[in-house]
Scaffold this active site. Sequence first.
Site, PDB file in Angstrom:
ATOM      1  N   GLY A  62     -63.786 -51.568  42.091  1.00  0.00           N
ATOM      2  CA  GLY A  62     -62.592 -52.160  41.518  1.00  0.00           C
ATOM      3  C   GLY A  62     -62.689 -53.600  41.065  1.00  0.00           C
ATOM      4  CD1 TRP A 109     -66.949 -55.695  36.815  1.00  0.00           C
ATOM      5  CD2 TRP A 109     -67.006 -54.785  34.763  1.00  0.00           C
ATOM      6  NE1 TRP A 109     -68.144 -56.048  36.234  1.00  0.00           N
ATOM      7  CE2 TRP A 109     -68.215 -55.511  34.990  1.00  0.00           C
ATOM      8  CE3 TRP A 109     -66.821 -54.131  33.560  1.00  0.00           C
ATOM      9  CZ2 TRP A 109     -69.218 -55.589  34.022  1.00  0.00           C
ATOM     10  CZ3 TRP A 109     -67.829 -54.200  32.590  1.00  0.00           C
ATOM     11  CH2 TRP A 109     -69.005 -54.928  32.823  1.00  0.00           C
ATOM     12  CG  ASP A 125     -65.358 -44.165  39.957  1.00  0.00           C
ATOM     13  OD1 ASP A 125     -65.878 -43.188  40.544  1.00  0.00           O
ATOM     14  OD2 ASP A 125     -65.978 -45.187  39.660  1.00  0.00           O
ATOM     15  CG  ASP A 168     -66.193 -36.489  35.333  1.00  0.00           C
ATOM     16  OD1 ASP A 168     -66.462 -37.368  34.488  1.00  0.00           O
ATOM     17  OD2 ASP A 168     -67.042 -35.719  35.812  1.00  0.00           O
ATOM     18  CG  ASP A 201     -70.723 -52.990  36.156  1.00  0.00           C
ATOM     19  OD1 ASP A 201     -71.759 -53.244  35.512  1.00  0.00           O
ATOM     20  OD2 ASP A 201     -70.523 -53.415  37.313  1.00  0.00           O
ATOM     21  CE  LYS A 255     -74.523 -52.488  35.834  1.00  0.00           C
ATOM     22  NZ  LYS A 255     -74.494 -52.149  37.283  1.00  0.00           N
TER      23      LYS A 255
END
Length: 242
Positions: A91, A93, A117, A133, A157, A197
């Site tokens: 959490g 970000w 998530d 998802d 990320d 990322k």
Amino acid sequence: MARGPGGRPPERGSPSSKPTGRRATVRVKTARGRTVSSQRWLQRQLNDPYVAEAKKRGYRSRAAFKLLQLDDQFHFLKPGGRVVDLGAAPGGWTQVAVERVKAGGKGGKGGVVVGIDITPVEPIPGATVLAKDFYDDDAPATLTSLLGGPADVVLSDMAASATGDPQIDHLRIMGLAEAAHDFARQVLKPGGAFVAKVLRGGTERTLLEQLKRDFAKVRHVKPEASRADSAEMYVVGTGFRG
């Protein structure tokens, strides 16, 4: 929500994206049953200024500072913006996004932040976090509905669990970044931004080429909070062409 001096949210461009103060070096004693690698990891964690600063400010991970630094550089999180955080756990970000877009502001003028998530995330004030998802067919429509319209920013990320094989780890993280890009293309508004990322290793060039077709500007950067010995970097695409 993490707060800056005097209880105020950290301001963009302020020292909020870097640790403050100095700390004495902590040395970890050898313990029975602790491997050399775990001892090194523990010592690094205990002496990491970003770990200490995250705890002090109430951020759920040191990774929050990576997003703070990226936003200080590229200014994609604007007050009133709609933000999706893919793979939001734990959490950090999402917390930064809430601060920067002023989510939950009075009079309906604040931004909106939705995290998603497959791992349940503890509630974050100012954000909606789904245990879902993002690969699900209905995910884009669900998130757009919660945002109240197309997203201004899509963040990712995400990282798969490390296997110890650099090439496999590279391919797995790049797969997640490419999936996040595909998702972003479905929910971003024209002019929007995408941050994800990646790991150095060769195939990130393919993603960069794809991003250059979809965004007016694409950068490949390593924020200061990203550990020097890590192969991770971040792609930042701005000016989504729609």
